[in-house]
Design a protein around this motif. Structure first.
Motif, PDB file in Angstrom:
ATOM      1  N   ASP A 118       5.232  -1.603   0.733  1.00 37.64           N
ATOM      2  CA  ASP A 118       4.422  -1.348  -0.454  1.00 37.64           C
ATOM      3  C   ASP A 118       2.960  -1.191  -0.019  1.00 37.64           C
ATOM      4  O   ASP A 118       2.542  -1.812   0.958  1.00 37.64           O
ATOM      5  CB  ASP A 118       4.607  -2.572  -1.373  1.00 37.64           C
ATOM      6  CG  ASP A 118       3.663  -2.608  -2.554  1.00 37.64           C
ATOM      7  OD1 ASP A 118       3.244  -1.535  -3.001  1.00 37.64           O
ATOM      8  OD2 ASP A 118       3.366  -3.723  -3.033  1.00 37.64           O
TER       9      ASP A 118
ATOM     10  N   LYS B 195      -0.563  -1.954  -1.325  1.00 36.61           N
ATOM     11  CA  LYS B 195      -1.117  -2.735  -2.442  1.00 36.61           C
ATOM     12  C   LYS B 195      -2.563  -2.401  -2.788  1.00 36.61           C
ATOM     13  O   LYS B 195      -2.981  -2.557  -3.926  1.00 36.61           O
ATOM     14  CB  LYS B 195      -1.063  -4.225  -2.094  1.00 36.61           C
ATOM     15  CG  LYS B 195       0.314  -4.830  -2.169  1.00 36.61           C
ATOM     16  CD  LYS B 195       0.213  -6.341  -2.351  1.00 36.61           C
ATOM     17  CE  LYS B 195       1.570  -6.963  -2.607  1.00 36.61           C
ATOM     18  NZ  LYS B 195       2.419  -7.082  -1.401  1.00 36.61           N
TER      19      LYS B 195
ATOM     20  N   GLY C 137      -1.079  -3.443  -8.386  1.00 39.70           N
ATOM     21  CA  GLY C 137       0.351  -3.771  -8.451  1.00 39.70           C
ATOM     22  C   GLY C 137       1.126  -3.063  -7.349  1.00 39.70           C
ATOM     23  O   GLY C 137       2.231  -3.464  -6.995  1.00 39.70           O
TER      24      GLY C 137
ATOM     25  N   PHE D 209      13.265 -11.071  -4.196  1.00 36.68           N
ATOM     26  CA  PHE D 209      12.327 -10.203  -3.467  1.00 36.68           C
ATOM     27  C   PHE D 209      11.531 -11.130  -2.565  1.00 36.68           C
ATOM     28  O   PHE D 209      10.831 -12.016  -3.039  1.00 36.68           O
ATOM     29  CB  PHE D 209      11.485  -9.484  -4.515  1.00 36.68           C
ATOM     30  CG  PHE D 209      10.197  -8.829  -4.078  1.00 36.68           C
ATOM     31  CD1 PHE D 209       9.749  -8.811  -2.759  1.00 36.68           C
ATOM     32  CD2 PHE D 209       9.421  -8.192  -5.029  1.00 36.68           C
ATOM     33  CE1 PHE D 209       8.557  -8.194  -2.415  1.00 36.68           C
ATOM     34  CE2 PHE D 209       8.224  -7.577  -4.697  1.00 36.68           C
ATOM     35  CZ  PHE D 209       7.792  -7.587  -3.383  1.00 36.68           C
TER      36      PHE D 209
ATOM     37  N   ASN E 158       9.540 -13.450  -4.948  1.00 37.70           N
ATOM     38  CA  ASN E 158       9.484 -12.957  -6.323  1.00 37.70           C
ATOM     39  C   ASN E 158      10.908 -12.942  -6.840  1.00 37.70           C
ATOM     40  O   ASN E 158      11.848 -12.717  -6.071  1.00 37.70           O
ATOM     41  CB  ASN E 158       8.890 -11.551  -6.384  1.00 37.70           C
ATOM     42  CG  ASN E 158       7.435 -11.541  -5.947  1.00 37.70           C
ATOM     43  OD1 ASN E 158       6.617 -12.285  -6.475  1.00 37.70           O
ATOM     44  ND2 ASN E 158       7.109 -10.722  -4.968  1.00 37.70           N
TER      45      ASN E 158
ATOM     46  N   ARG F 219      12.595 -10.955  -8.880  1.00 41.46           N
ATOM     47  CA  ARG F 219      12.848  -9.670  -9.541  1.00 41.46           C
ATOM     48  C   ARG F 219      12.728  -8.573  -8.492  1.00 41.46           C
ATOM     49  O   ARG F 219      12.378  -8.854  -7.356  1.00 41.46           O
ATOM     50  CB  ARG F 219      11.770  -9.485 -10.598  1.00 41.46           C
ATOM     51  CG  ARG F 219      10.417  -9.699  -9.891  1.00 41.46           C
ATOM     52  CD  ARG F 219       9.213  -9.464 -10.664  1.00 41.46           C
ATOM     53  NE  ARG F 219       8.040  -9.863  -9.929  1.00 41.46           N
ATOM     54  CZ  ARG F 219       7.373  -9.127  -9.059  1.00 41.46           C
ATOM     55  NH1 ARG F 219       7.779  -7.910  -8.777  1.00 41.46           N
ATOM     56  NH2 ARG F 219       6.316  -9.584  -8.447  1.00 41.46           N
TER      57      ARG F 219
ATOM     58  N   GLY G  91      10.717  -5.452  -6.831  1.00 36.76           N
ATOM     59  CA  GLY G  91       9.299  -5.100  -6.728  1.00 36.76           C
ATOM     60  C   GLY G  91       9.029  -3.799  -7.457  1.00 36.76           C
ATOM     61  O   GLY G  91       9.942  -3.009  -7.704  1.00 36.76           O
ATOM     62  N   ASP G  92       7.786  -3.586  -7.776  1.00 37.31           N
ATOM     63  CA  ASP G  92       7.379  -2.332  -8.401  1.00 37.31           C
ATOM     64  C   ASP G  92       6.071  -1.919  -7.721  1.00 37.31           C
ATOM     65  O   ASP G  92       5.096  -2.651  -7.832  1.00 37.31           O
ATOM     66  CB  ASP G  92       7.172  -2.580  -9.902  1.00 37.31           C
ATOM     67  CG  ASP G  92       7.013  -1.282 -10.680  1.00 37.31           C
ATOM     68  OD1 ASP G  92       6.941  -0.223 -10.048  1.00 37.31           O
ATOM     69  OD2 ASP G  92       6.963  -1.350 -11.918  1.00 37.31           O
ATOM     70  N   PRO G  93       6.018  -0.878  -6.918  1.00 44.18           N
ATOM     71  CA  PRO G  93       6.890   0.303  -6.878  1.00 44.18           C
ATOM     72  C   PRO G  93       8.045   0.280  -5.858  1.00 44.18           C
ATOM     73  O   PRO G  93       8.672   1.326  -5.664  1.00 44.18           O
ATOM     74  CB  PRO G  93       5.909   1.398  -6.495  1.00 44.18           C
ATOM     75  CG  PRO G  93       4.954   0.732  -5.559  1.00 44.18           C
ATOM     76  CD  PRO G  93       4.812  -0.670  -6.064  1.00 44.18           C
ATOM     77  N   GLU G  94       8.353  -0.871  -5.256  1.00 37.87           N
ATOM     78  CA  GLU G  94       9.457  -0.847  -4.279  1.00 37.87           C
ATOM     79  C   GLU G  94      10.770  -0.392  -4.921  1.00 37.87           C
ATOM     80  O   GLU G  94      11.571   0.300  -4.294  1.00 37.87           O
ATOM     81  CB  GLU G  94       9.660  -2.230  -3.657  1.00 37.87           C
ATOM     82  CG  GLU G  94       8.555  -2.653  -2.705  1.00 37.87           C
ATOM     83  CD  GLU G  94       7.510  -3.530  -3.367  1.00 37.87           C
ATOM     84  OE1 GLU G  94       7.227  -3.316  -4.557  1.00 37.87           O
ATOM     85  OE2 GLU G  94       6.978  -4.423  -2.686  1.00 37.87           O
TER      86      GLU G  94
HETATM   87  N1  GLY Z   1       4.796  -4.418  -5.465  1.00 33.96           N
HETATM   88  C1  GLY Z   1       4.672  -5.813  -5.457  1.00 33.96           C
HETATM   89  C2  GLY Z   1       5.305  -6.499  -6.581  1.00 33.96           C
HETATM   90  O1  GLY Z   1       6.119  -5.952  -7.293  1.00 33.96           O
HETATM   91  O2  GLY Z   1       5.007  -7.676  -6.770  1.00 33.96           O
END
Ligand code: GLY
Ligand code: AMP
Length: 424
Positions: A218, A220, A232, A275, A291, A293, A295-298
């Motif tokens: 990612d 960041k 994010g 994650f 995490n 959940r 990831g976003d944008p992963e």
């Molecule tokens: N891209 C990092 C996150 O979703 O926390």
């Protein structure tokens, strides 16, 4: 089966895109969703923190499976609440229970978990206002840089990396005594600074067994060459070229296995995505954070590489049947570049019309902060607006395609990083 996805980001758009392809899904809803999810399934206007309303919708629509995308409702105990409702006893919930979600909801909890299970991570100590003086001493007696982390959820803003001793002490005071991050900074974890390349590791667990998903990297920071403020995430690629077979084995043996063992032995009820944010120090992996959940944008690069039906994967939760499950992964590389609003991650304007979305494209547009206005036009409604995801025979090809495609998207003050994946 009717399925509901909770959330409104690029992650939820890619989950919807994938689940929509499953023959097992008879109808798909996203709450609250965005313009991208509205185009492929039905959005439900819902306050996802109003758990009672979520329950009512689930019952009213006879939903069989709910996927909780973001961390906050998980940390707030949405899973526990739903499972306590008699009419929902058969529903499949993707996302951990509240106690397990502390792995993301409390840095101190996650640190203790890692210590107990011998999982490599930065050395740390935690402080509250009661022992703030010890915090000042700790800073005084340890070398810079100082990594100060608000214990609780702070929308990705709760980590400060400070070089100067006095500034570190001032920040500690701001966090503990002046509620810099509100409730989240009632406790602060100060940890050793680790230097190395970061990567994101994902697992899916049915509560007993697990499968590993493709790795991703990612980006960041807002600026090129990783300069400027944290966001994010401005883009991602998968696979990650510096993850060799040998390094992958270390991640598996030293991090994934003991994490799963810790979850099972600690009786943390965990069904869903895990994650693990990793950093490669020398040749060894260390955990930066958990995490609870995707990831976003992963997600926008990992989910497109999963060939297997995602609903089948989620159904393993029902009978803990993941041990016999084969996950088929697309060998191609996938990259995503995020188009963001000018000014993000600081102040930015919303409501700009987005054009170019209907141009023919080999890439996939996953919407994040978008919505449909009263004229039926797609407009910006958040900091991160649209992720442009592409496949390629190698990551360079995938990234190049995303850059060609992102050029077609137009909205006022659009910004995106021009160097996603160029370091690999
Ligand atoms: N891209 C990092 C996150 O979703 O926390
Ligand atoms: P976190 O919210 O824990 O993921 O932290 C946000 C970002 O801060 C991470 O992605 C890292 O870039 C950085 N970071 C966190 N902890 C450390 C650490 N111990 N050493 C160096 N950088 C860190």
């Amino acid at each position: 089966m009717k399925i509901l996805i909770i959330g409104s980001g690029g992650r939820e758009n890619v989950l919807a895109w994938k689940i929509k392809q499953s023959l097992k899904c008879s109808k798909l809803f996203v709450a609250p969703g965005n313009a991208g999810t509205a185009a492929i399934c039905q959005n439900i206007d819902l306050d996802i923190y109003d758990f009672k309303k979520v329950k009512e919708i689930l019952i009213q629509l006879s939903i069989g499976m709910i996927i909780i995308g973001p961390e906050a409702p998980l940390v707030g105990g949405l899973h526990d609440y739903l499972i306590s409702i008699e009419e929902l006893s058969d529903i499949i919930i993707v996302g951990p229970k509240k106690e397990a979600a502390k792995l993301e909801g409390s840095k101190e909890f996650a640190k203790k978990f890692m210590l107990k299970n011998n999982i490599p991570t930065a050395k740390y100590r935690s402080f509250t206002k009661e022992n703030i003086e010890e915090g000042y001493d700790y800073i005084e007696n340890n070398p810079s840089p100082y990594v100060l982390k608000a214990d609780g959820l702070a929308s990705g803003k709760g980590v400060l990396i400070v070089n100067d001793k006095n500034e570190a002490k001032r920040e500690l005071k701001e966090m503990l005594l002046n509620s810099k991050f509100g409730e989240a900074s009632k406790m602060v974890v100060i940890e050793e600074f680790l230097s190395g390349a970061e990567l994101s590791c994902f697992i899916f667990t049915d509560g007993k067994n697990y499968v590993t998903l493709p790795f991703a990297k990612d980006y960041k920071k807002i600026g090129e060459n990783d300069k400027g403020l944290n966001t994010g995430g401005m883009g991602a690629v998968s696979p990650v070229s510096f993850v060799t077979k040998k390094f992958e084995r270390k991640i598996h043996d030293r991090i994934i296995k003991p994490s799963m063992k810790g979850i099972l032995e600690g009786k943390l009820e965990y069904k869903g995505f895990i994650f693990i944010g990793l950093i490669k120090v020398g040749e060894n992996p260390y955990v930066i954070e958990y995490n609870v959940r995707m990831g976003d944008p992963e997600a926008e690069v990992v989910i497109p590489r999963i060939k297997t039906d995602l609903v089948d994967l989620f159904l393993t939760i029902k009978n803990n049947s993941l041990s016999n499950f084969e996950l088929e992964i697309d060998k191609r590389a996938v990259a995503t570049v995020m188009a963001v609003s000018g000014g993000y991650p600081e102040k930015y304007k919303k409501g700009y019309r987005i054009s170019g979305l209907n141009d023919k494209s080999d890439s996939i547009y996953f919407h994040a902060g978008t919505k449909i206005d009263s004229d039926g036009e797609v407009i910006t409604s958040g900091g991160r607006v649209i992720a442009v995801t592409s496949y390629g025979n190698n990551h360079y090809e995938a990234i190049s395609k995303s850059y060609v495609e992102i050029n077609k998207i137009k909205f006022k003050d659009i910004n995106y990083r021009k160097d996603i994946g160029f370091d690999l």
